[in-house]
Design a protein around this motif. Structure first.
Motif, PDB file in Angstrom:
ATOM      1  N   GLU A   1      -3.522  -1.934  -9.670  1.00 23.26           N
ATOM      2  CA  GLU A   1      -4.844  -2.528  -8.783  1.00 23.26           C
ATOM      3  C   GLU A   1      -5.217  -4.131  -8.772  1.00 23.26           C
ATOM      4  O   GLU A   1      -5.647  -4.638  -7.918  1.00 23.26           O
TER       5      GLU A   1
ATOM      6  N   GLU B   1      -4.389   5.714  -0.612  1.00 25.20           N
ATOM      7  CA  GLU B   1      -3.613   4.302  -0.525  1.00 25.20           C
ATOM      8  C   GLU B   1      -2.957   5.414   0.806  1.00 25.20           C
ATOM      9  O   GLU B   1      -2.383   4.052   2.036  1.00 25.20           O
TER      10      GLU B   1
ATOM     11  N   ILE C   1      -3.095  -5.433  -6.287  1.00 25.16           N
ATOM     12  CA  ILE C   1      -3.826  -5.571  -5.106  1.00 25.16           C
ATOM     13  C   ILE C   1      -4.837  -6.742  -4.787  1.00 25.16           C
ATOM     14  O   ILE C   1      -4.600  -6.901  -3.372  1.00 25.16           O
TER      15      ILE C   1
ATOM     16  N   GLN D   1     -11.404  -2.522  -3.496  1.00 27.04           N
ATOM     17  CA  GLN D   1     -11.029  -2.441  -4.655  1.00 27.04           C
ATOM     18  C   GLN D   1     -12.266  -3.153  -5.842  1.00 27.04           C
ATOM     19  O   GLN D   1     -11.846  -2.219  -6.767  1.00 27.04           O
TER      20      GLN D   1
ATOM     21  N   HIS E   1      -4.775   3.097   3.214  1.00 20.50           N
ATOM     22  CA  HIS E   1      -4.566   2.046   3.728  1.00 20.50           C
ATOM     23  C   HIS E   1      -3.986   1.564   4.083  1.00 20.50           C
ATOM     24  O   HIS E   1      -4.209   0.337   4.493  1.00 20.50           O
TER      25      HIS E   1
ATOM     26  N   GLN F   1      -5.535  10.241  -4.536  1.00 17.75           N
ATOM     27  CA  GLN F   1      -5.342   8.481  -4.456  1.00 17.75           C
ATOM     28  C   GLN F   1      -4.584   8.818  -4.451  1.00 17.75           C
ATOM     29  O   GLN F   1      -3.957   7.559  -3.035  1.00 17.75           O
TER      30      GLN F   1
ATOM     31  N   GLU G   1       0.908  -1.240  -0.100  1.00 18.06           N
ATOM     32  CA  GLU G   1       0.340  -0.165  -0.395  1.00 18.06           C
ATOM     33  C   GLU G   1       0.883   1.099  -0.060  1.00 18.06           C
ATOM     34  O   GLU G   1       0.192   2.222  -0.358  1.00 18.06           O
TER      35      GLU G   1
ATOM     36  N   GLU H   1     -11.754   0.496  -7.012  1.00 21.70           N
ATOM     37  CA  GLU H   1     -10.716   1.201  -7.741  1.00 21.70           C
ATOM     38  C   GLU H   1     -10.526   0.770  -9.123  1.00 21.70           C
ATOM     39  O   GLU H   1     -10.375   1.679  -9.649  1.00 21.70           O
TER      40      GLU H   1
HETATM   41 FE1  FEO Z   1      -4.808   0.255  -1.820  1.00 19.39          FE
HETATM   42 FE2  FEO Z   1      -5.485   0.883  -4.563  1.00 19.39          FE
HETATM   43  O1  FEO Z   1      -5.482  -0.150  -2.978  1.00 19.39           O
END
Ligand code: FEO
Length: 172
Positions: free
Chosen positions: A94, A50, A97, A127, A53, A46, A17, A130
Motif C-alpha cells: 500500500e 481493489e 501504491i 490510501q 479501485h 480487500q 490496482e 488503507e
Molecule cells: Fe487500491 Fe489498496 O489501493
C-alpha cells in the motif's frame, strides 16, 4: 481529454490496482488454506475494494474518451510465513501504491489536467484509510505474538468485515 502520457500512466495504475486485487486474493486463498476464515474474509473484501479501485480508473479513462489498454497481471506469492507477514507485505504494497498515486497527482499538476487531479483526490484519501487499517491490524498481531487464542480472536474480528458496494460508499 487525456494526454498520451496521462493515459499511459492511468493504464499503468489500472494494472497496479488489478495486481493489488490479485495479491489480496492470493492472501485470502492462503488464509483459507491455513484455516483462518476471518483473515480469508478480510482479504477477500480487500480484493473487492481493489477491483473497485481498478474499475473506477477503467471508467474514468473511458469517460475521458481515452483508450483502456490491459496488460498482463504479475503473479503474486502463493505462500506466506504468517498472518503478520501477510499484513506487513500488505502495508509495504500500500505504501508503494500511495507513492504511485502521488506521482500521478504530480503528473496531473504538471500537465494542468484539473479533471484528473480532482479524480485522483479520492485515491489520495483512500490510501490514508488503507494504510491506517493495515497499521492497526499489524499492531494487534504484534501484541498477540505467538498466542494461538489471541490469533483466533483477531481472526474472529476480521470475519466481521463487509464490502460496501460502490453506490453506498462515500466519495463515489
Ligand atoms: Fe487500491 Fe489498496 O489501493
Amino acid at each position: 481529454m487525456l494526454s498520451d502520457k496521462m493515459q499511459e500512466a492511468l493504464n499503468t495504475q489500472l494494472n497496479k490496482e488489478m495486481y493489488s486485487a490479485y495479491l489480496y486474493m492470493a492472501m485470502s486463498a492462503y488464509s483459507s488454506y491455513t484455516g483462518l476464515k476471518g483473515f480469508a474474509n478480510w482479504f477477500m473484501v480487500q480484493y473487492q475494494e481493489e477491483m473497485l479501485h481498478a474499475m473506477k480508473i477503467y471508467s474514468y479513462i473511458n469517460d475521458q474518451g481515452g483508450q483502456v489498454k490491459l496488460a498482463a497481471i504479475e503473479q503474486p506469492a502463493t505462500e506466506f510465513e504468517s498472518p503478520l507477514d501477510m499484513f506487513e507485505k500488505t502495508l509495504a504494497h500500500e505504501k508503494f501504491i500511495t507513492k504511485s498515486i502521488n506521482e500521478l497527482v504530480d503528473l496531473a499538476i504538471v500537465e494542468k489536467d484539473h479533471a484528473t487531479n480532482i479524480f485522483l483526490q479520492w485515491y489520495v484519501t483512500e490510501q490514508i484509510e488503507e494504510e491506517g487499517n493495515d497499521n492497526e491490524i499489524i499492531a494487534r498481531l504484534k501484541l498477540v505474538g505467538e498466542d494461538g487464542n489471541g490469533l483466533l480472536m483477531v481472526d474472529k474480528e476480521l470475519a466481521a468485515r463487509v464490502f460496501t458496494p460502490p453506490a453506498a460508499s462515500e466519495g463515489d
